[in-house]
Structure formats: C-alpha cells, structure tokens
Design an enzyme around this catalytic site. Structure first.
Site, PDB file in Angstrom:
ATOM      1  N   SER A  51       0.824  -1.208   0.000  1.00  0.00           N
ATOM      2  CA  SER A  51       0.000   0.000   0.000  1.00  0.00           C
ATOM      3  C   SER A  51       0.858   1.257   0.000  1.00  0.00           C
ATOM      4  CB  SER A  51      -0.917   0.002   1.220  1.00  0.00           C
ATOM      5  OG  SER A  51      -1.535  -1.252   1.371  1.00  0.00           O
TER       6      SER A  51
HETATM    7  N1  SAH Z   1       0.007  -4.281   4.108  1.00  0.00           N
HETATM    8  C1  SAH Z   1       0.395  -5.088   2.995  1.00  0.00           C
HETATM    9  C2  SAH Z   1      -0.560  -4.874   1.866  1.00  0.00           C
HETATM   10  C3  SAH Z   1      -0.765  -6.095   1.027  1.00  0.00           C
HETATM   11  S1  SAH Z   1      -2.111  -5.995  -0.118  1.00  0.00           S
HETATM   12  C4  SAH Z   1       1.835  -4.769   2.638  1.00  0.00           C
HETATM   13  O1  SAH Z   1       2.439  -3.902   3.295  1.00  0.00           O
HETATM   14  O2  SAH Z   1       2.403  -5.390   1.738  1.00  0.00           O
HETATM   15  C5  SAH Z   1      -3.380  -6.836   0.739  1.00  0.00           C
HETATM   16  C6  SAH Z   1      -3.181  -8.285   1.026  1.00  0.00           C
HETATM   17  O3  SAH Z   1      -4.406  -8.788   1.569  1.00  0.00           O
HETATM   18  C7  SAH Z   1      -2.865  -9.166  -0.185  1.00  0.00           C
HETATM   19  O4  SAH Z   1      -1.640  -9.799   0.018  1.00  0.00           O
HETATM   20  C8  SAH Z   1      -4.028 -10.176  -0.206  1.00  0.00           C
HETATM   21  O5  SAH Z   1      -3.638 -11.478  -0.598  1.00  0.00           O
HETATM   22  C9  SAH Z   1      -4.484 -10.158   1.232  1.00  0.00           C
HETATM   23  N2  SAH Z   1      -5.850 -10.628   1.478  1.00  0.00           N
HETATM   24  C10 SAH Z   1      -6.975 -10.449   0.733  1.00  0.00           C
HETATM   25  N3  SAH Z   1      -8.026 -11.067   1.320  1.00  0.00           N
HETATM   26  C11 SAH Z   1      -7.543 -11.650   2.467  1.00  0.00           C
HETATM   27  C12 SAH Z   1      -8.132 -12.444   3.494  1.00  0.00           C
HETATM   28  N4  SAH Z   1      -9.426 -12.801   3.489  1.00  0.00           N
HETATM   29  N5  SAH Z   1      -7.334 -12.859   4.510  1.00  0.00           N
HETATM   30  C13 SAH Z   1      -6.019 -12.545   4.528  1.00  0.00           C
HETATM   31  N6  SAH Z   1      -5.414 -11.808   3.596  1.00  0.00           N
HETATM   32  C14 SAH Z   1      -6.164 -11.365   2.571  1.00  0.00           C
END
Ligand code: SAH
Length: 209
Positions: A51
C-alpha cells in the site's frame, strides 16, 4: 518520505518514527527499490500491492485515535488482515505490544516471513489463513486493521475487537460509489461507525490459496 507524510498532515510522532525506522526498499523487488520511498503502491506479486505510504500512515494514525490507544499511547494487541510483503507488519511491530498478521496467499505469507526474518523489533506472529475469520486464539484485539477491502464487514472482526478497541478497514460504500476507510469503535453501548477517506485497496477474498 517522513517529511512528506508530515506535510500531508500526519502528526502522530510514533507513526512518523516507525516510518523512519522501517526500510521500505527491503520489502519490494530490487528492480523497484528506487521507487520504494515514493508515495505510491507497488506490485509485490500475485496481483497484490504494497500500500501507498500516505494511506498506511493515515490508517495507523486513525488506530491511535481509538479510545484504548489514545489512553495508553500504544496500540496493544493488533490483528492485521493482509500481511502482503510484511511492510505494515514491521511498522505495527514498533507501535503495538503484539501483532497477529494473517495472509491468505501462501507465497506472500512466506515472502513476508523471509522479509521479516532478520527483523527483531516487536512481537510479530504471521499466520497463513483467511483473515475474514479473524484469529480467535488471540482475540480480543485492541485494534484491527485490514489492507484489503470487501463489500461487507466480516462478523468475526467486530466480535474479536475488545471494548474500547478500534477497527480500520477499506470497505465498499454504495453512497460514496467506491471504497472508503471504515472506522469502527466498540463501545459498551455498541458499535460506532464512521466513514472516512476514499481509498483503493485490493479485494478482500475468502478462503486460502
Ligand atoms: N500491508 C500489505 C498490503 C498487502 S495488499 C503490505 O504492506 O504489503 C493486501 C493483502 O491482503 C494481499 O496480500 C491479499 O492477498 C491479502 N488478502 C486479501 N483477502 C484476504 C483475506 N481474506 N485474509 C487474509 N489476507 C487477505
């Protein structure tokens, strides 16, 4: 990056210091490292993104304004949904007494584990699972933060939130015609909801992969 976050209106010194301490370039592919300190989201594989720093800072600052956090000056026990590359997990490790971070995609869960392997700051627990179910074994949580946005609020999240705790999550909002940051405070007399900034997060999905 910290100067820009400050200029953007982030006033919480603990949040700003955490950004100063966590090297964002270590969490993205080396080919993207030169963009790591720009205010932009970047690909981390499997169609997911790390993000944008200004949005992460905004969410962390909102968590600090919850009743419990405002009283103690710390985030307590935090549930993070969507570990991704683990960058926000590392930030949370500096701000919370314990972080439980759930990722549904195994390769990203493993990538975060590698990225955080040498990282000693904070009590971080990485879980491979469906974050829509929360993490009952360590509930209740003083704060819950999601990095993926759905159409509805998973019931487990408000159930696993402590009284006085705060949840910040992107959520589709029909009235706004897109995603907004939903802020929920759990009070003795029920849940208080606020809709804040418009945002663009990857979808919150069910199950693991
Ligand atoms: N804060 C993270 C952002 C990653 S993007 C960073 O710093 O990299 C959001 C993430 O949420 C993705 O990796 C996606 O696979 C995950 N995601 C989506 N739905 C989810 C769920 N139900 N449970 C766990 N993770 C989930």
């Amino acid at each position: 990056m910290v100067a820009r976050l400050r200029a953007d209106g982030i006033r919480n010194e603990a949040v700003l210091q955490a950004f100063a301490r966590v090297p964002r370039h270590r969490f993205v592919d080396s080919a993207l490292a030169n963009q790591a300190y720009e205010d932009t989201s970047l690909p981390i594989g499997l169609g997911q993104t790390i993000s944008k720093p200004s949005v992460v800072a905004r969410m962390l600052a909102l968590l600090f304004e919850g009743e419990r956090a405002a009283a103690s000056g710390r985030l307590g026990r935090v549930l993070e949904v969507g570990t991704g590359c683990g960058y926000q997990t590392a930030l949370l490790g500096l701000l919370a007494s314990q972080v439980v971070s759930i990722e549904r995609l195994k390769p990203l869960h493993e990538k975060a584990r590698d990225n955080l392997a040498g990282w000693r700051d904070g009590d971080l627990r990485l879980v491979w699972g469906d974050g829509r179910l929360g993490h009952a074994p360590r509930a209740p949580f003083d704060a819950i933060v999601a990095a993926a946005g759905g159409d509805d609020l998973p019931p487990a999240w408000t159930e696993q939130l402590a009284e006085g705790g705060r949840l910040v999550a992107p959520m589709h909002d029909a009235a706004a015609g897109g995603q907004v940051l939903l802020v929920i405070d759990k009070r003795a007399d029920g849940l208080r909801r606020q809709r804040r900034d418009a945002v663009h997060f990857v979808p919150l999905k069910s199950g693991t992969a």
